[in-house]
Design a protein around this motif. Structure first.
Motif, short mmCIF file in Angstrom:
data_model
loop_
_atom_site.label_atom_id
_atom_site.label_comp_id
_atom_site.label_asym_id
_atom_site.label_seq_id
_atom_site.Cartn_x
_atom_site.Cartn_y
_atom_site.Cartn_z
N MET A 29 0.83 -1.19 0.00
CA MET A 29 0.00 0.00 0.00
C MET A 29 0.88 1.25 0.00
O MET A 29 1.84 1.34 0.74
N SER A 82 -8.20 0.19 -11.56
CA SER A 82 -8.23 -1.18 -11.04
C SER A 82 -7.60 -2.13 -12.04
O SER A 82 -7.58 -1.87 -13.25
N TYR A 111 -6.47 -9.08 -7.51
CA TYR A 111 -7.06 -7.80 -7.85
C TYR A 111 -6.42 -6.66 -7.08
O TYR A 111 -5.94 -6.81 -5.96
N TRP A 112 -6.41 -5.51 -7.72
CA TRP A 112 -5.85 -4.28 -7.14
C TRP A 112 -6.72 -3.12 -7.56
O TRP A 112 -7.23 -3.08 -8.68
N SER A 113 -6.90 -2.18 -6.67
CA SER A 113 -7.62 -0.95 -7.02
C SER A 113 -7.07 0.21 -6.21
O SER A 113 -6.56 0.03 -5.10
N GLU A 114 -7.18 1.37 -6.79
CA GLU A 114 -6.76 2.61 -6.14
C GLU A 114 -7.80 3.66 -6.48
O GLU A 114 -8.16 3.84 -7.65
N ASP A 158 -6.59 2.26 -1.18
CA ASP A 158 -5.80 1.25 -1.89
C ASP A 158 -6.28 -0.12 -1.44
O ASP A 158 -6.57 -0.33 -0.25
N ARG A 159 -6.33 -1.05 -2.38
CA ARG A 159 -6.71 -2.42 -2.03
C ARG A 159 -5.95 -3.40 -2.91
O ARG A 159 -5.77 -3.16 -4.11
N ILE A 160 -5.53 -4.50 -2.31
CA ILE A 160 -4.96 -5.61 -3.07
C ILE A 160 -5.49 -6.89 -2.46
O ILE A 160 -5.64 -6.99 -1.24
N GLU A 174 -6.42 -3.51 2.81
CA GLU A 174 -6.99 -2.23 2.43
C GLU A 174 -6.32 -1.11 3.22
O GLU A 174 -5.88 -1.31 4.35
#
Length: 694
Positions: A1, A285, A305-308, A343-345, A373
């Motif tokens: 993160m 993402s 998966y990843w998102s910002e 942020d998430r992964i 997260e």
């Protein structure tokens, strides 16, 4: 993160998708290299329901699917617009394009986050554990289908499944190029391009999907949005497939949490009550999917998966006394930036195995999910002269790490009876860091054991019974779990869910009827007096029926209807502050009803749809009159309302499609919700568009 985004968020910057970037992406899509020796119809992903009627029959819970044909028929502008007609779903509308998600299921508050929202099996809420789940709503333009699942089977997908699971399934790449456009009331403008290609053998494919839309907006709540998706996949040998999806979303919306004063609404006001407030979002993402058919009857589906996401919310301060005297909001020159970056992964992997456990044929599913997260939460003190930068007034970092293990086995006891027990274990740790005052730092941890069991029974060729009972939960957010550095020792919100139903088809008739109950043993609420800042308190009960019925005639006409009746949606303890035992929960109408007359024959696909929403309370104190002004308008009994839509499409030929809609045909004026004022529902609107495929 990482926390790099904190450097930029004070300025509200966002990178746009330039034509050159689109050109590069299109070239990649149309020239994807060939690999592998096998192909499949769809790119790999984790679906909630997959396999048509056979898959639905295996679910020991209520199932609703909004398919491609229905989406083309109803011409929705948002995912919320498409969900509005699903049994048990209530939408608390705040603006016509559904920028912020307001989805309630089976009497749960539509402003809450106790139902899980997925896209291609991946969570889309910015934070399941650390922050609000309503800030991002995927765009309907790139969706092919929507799945809604309730009951014990929802345990497989994560926390916040008390109401159920909604899964948006994105479109796969096309072979070729298509362009479409739409225009409508309030200067609505939308343009979309699709480009894609596959290898001659079909073993690899890729494509892009890009939408740009803007509008002056109902009540001058303007927005400027772009949404981009790049999707690709290929076969690896003859039993494995690899897929990737990248998305980029940006939206600058002139919306706010402030609504109209009562006098303004009664006078028919159509202006923006907060003309200088802005809700700015940017999200990126990446999903990497892998599917492996290990052997007949055994497969492994995995996704990393990843998102910002950045959400900057700039609000002008108000002069309360002057606002009350004027009967409308009076703003000062002070601006507050309530800005958050997420942020998430994560990793989600599911093994499915056909077996003969205890001598009974069946199928097991074993899943594991690991997710981390982080949310950076900053307050910015700015001024009207410099409304996008200023002094950092608060600076906090919330993070959470969660581990989940799920296992279930469907026992096909007979050709008619199947029983599916399952267990989900979810363990999570939350941490809070105050960068301005480390005395507020702290952490909290919890482990939940969530059993469930469901069953299906084929009564006859036209009827299948189903039922389930399971324990669901919604975790407390970091801001509730950790206050002034202290672990509040909060349990998650728990609910014992029970449902029983029947579904089936007889000739042209299709139906599904479900009785349900959700019994909370606690909900997290502010402490009434003294003690911890938050406490586990107050049980609630939700009980009701939902039914759907459809009939198709051979001449192309069809009728579809559904009704949701929730006679019980109430607090079961006195909480103080006017919330008493027996009070009804806010934004939980007793009746929801939809009726649609459709026609689909040859090139025509059209529908006349009727939607009814019963009266509902704006707050738990169940105050009846909508009274007061400004900040005081949070409560009152919102009257029932009915809207009618006329929508459809026409295929001129194989390449050209025309479509259009008249939303709120009768121009019904209604109150959609209350939140620091009155949110009026959108007035009558017209839309026309066309799509051409090369």
């Amino acid at each position: 993160m990482n926390r790099i985004t904190r450097t930029f968020r004070q300025q509200g910057t966002a990178r746009a998708l330039t034509p050159s970037r689109l050109a590069v992406a299109a070239a990649f899509a149309l020239n994807f290299p060939a690999q592998g020796i096998a192909a499949q119809a769809e790119l790999p992903r984790i679906d909630v329901i997959s396999g048509g009627e056979e898959a639905i029959a295996k679910q020991p819970g209520s199932v609703s699917i909004v398919d491609k044909a229905q989406l083309e028929r109803i011409q929705p502008l948002s995912t919320e617009d498409a969900l509005r007609k699903v049994p048990g779903v209530h939408i608390k509308g705040e603006e016509e394009t559904g920028i912020v998600a307001n989805i309630g299921i089976r009497g749960l508050n539509a402003a809450d986050y106790k139902s899980l929202i997925l896209e291609d099996g991946v969570p889309v809420a910015p934070g399941l554990f650390v922050g609000n789940g309503r800030y991002y709503n995927p765009r309907i333009q790139r969706m092919d289908e929507i799945e809604v699942l309730k009951g014990a089977a929802a345990l497989r997908y994560g926390p916040n499944t008390i109401g159920g699971v909604v899964n948006y399934k994105t479109k796969d790449p096309i072979d070729g190029f298509a362009v479409s456009g739409r225009a409508g009331t309030h200067n609505y403008r939308e343009a979309t391009i699709e480009a894609g290609g596959s290898t001659p053998s079909g073993e690899a494919r890729a494509g892009l999907f890009y939408t740009r839309a803007s509008s002056d907006g109902f009540q001058d709540k303007a927005f400027d949005m772009q949404d981009f998706m790049l999707k690709a996949g290929m076969a690896l040998g003859d039993n494995q497939w690899l897929g990737a999806k990248f998305t980029y979303y940006e939206n600058d919306a002139n919306i706010s949490y402030r609504g109209l004063f009562l006098g303004e609404y009664n006078a028919g006001a159509e202006y923006n009550p907060a003309p200088d407030d802005y809700f700015l979002t940017e999200r990126k993402s990446l999903d990497l999917n892998h599917m492996w058919e290990i052997r007949p009857g055994m497969s492994l589906n995995s996704v990393v998966y990843w998102s910002e996401m950045v959400r900057d919310y700039w609000r002008f301060a108000i002069d309360n006394a002057a606002s009350t005297a004027a009967g409308s909001w009076v703003y000062t020159n002070a601006v507050n930036g309530n800005n958050r970056a997420f942020d998430r992964i994560g990793l989600d992997s599911r093994l499915t195995v056909a077996n003969q456990l205890f001598g009974v044929a069946g199928e097991a599913e074993i899943g594991v999910r690991v997710m981390q997260e982080e949310m950076v939460d900053q307050g910015i003190a700015a001024t009207r002269a410099n409304p996008r930068t200023g002094t950092i007034s608060s600076d906090r970092v919330d993070s959470a790490t969660s581990y989940a293990l799920f296992a279930q086995n469907r026992f096909d006891v007979t050709d008619r009876l199947s029983i599916t027990p399952g267990l989900r274990i979810e363990s999570y740790k939350q941490e809070h860091e105050d960068l301005k005052n480390n005395a507020n730092n702290g952490d909290s941890s919890n482990t939940e054991y969530l059993p469930g069991i469901g069953a299906t029974y084929k009564l006859n060729p036209a009827a299948q019974l189903y039922g389930s009972v399971y324990k669901a939960f919604s975790p407390p957010l970091n801001s509730q779990s950790i206050v002034t550095g202290l672990d509040q020792q909060l349990d998650a919100e728990h609910s014992i869910n029970v449902e029983f139903g029947v579904r089936g088809q007889s000739g042209a008739l299709r139906y599904e009827f479900t009785a349900f109950q959700m019994d909370f043993d606690n909900q997290i609420t502010p402490a009434i007096s003294g003690g911890l800042a938050n406490a586990n308190a107050g049980s609630t009960l939700h009980r009701g029926l939902e039914g759907a019925l459809g009939y198709r005639w051979n001449n192309g006409f069809s009728v579809d209807g559904n009704l949701t009746w929730i006679p019980v949606s109430e607090y079961r303890e006195n909480r103080g502050g006017g919330i008493n035992d027996g009070n009804r929960l806010p934004y939980s109408p007793e009746f929801l009803a939809n009726l649609s007359l459709g026609y689909a024959s040859g090139p025509v696909n059209a529908a006349l749809s009727w939607n009814y929403v019963d009266e509902q309370f704006g707050s738990g104190d169940n105050t009846t009159p909508i009274a007061g002004s400004g900040n005081a308008i949070w409560s009152g009994l919102i009257p029932s309302y009915t809207t009618v839509d006329l929508t459809g499409s026409y295929d001129v030929n194989k390449q050209l499609k025309l479509f259009g809609a008249i939303k709120n045909l009768t121009d019904e004026r209604y109150i959609a919700s209350l939140r620091q004022g009155i949110y009026a529902g959108p007035e009558r609107a017209f839309e026309v568009g066309a799509k051409y495929t090369f």
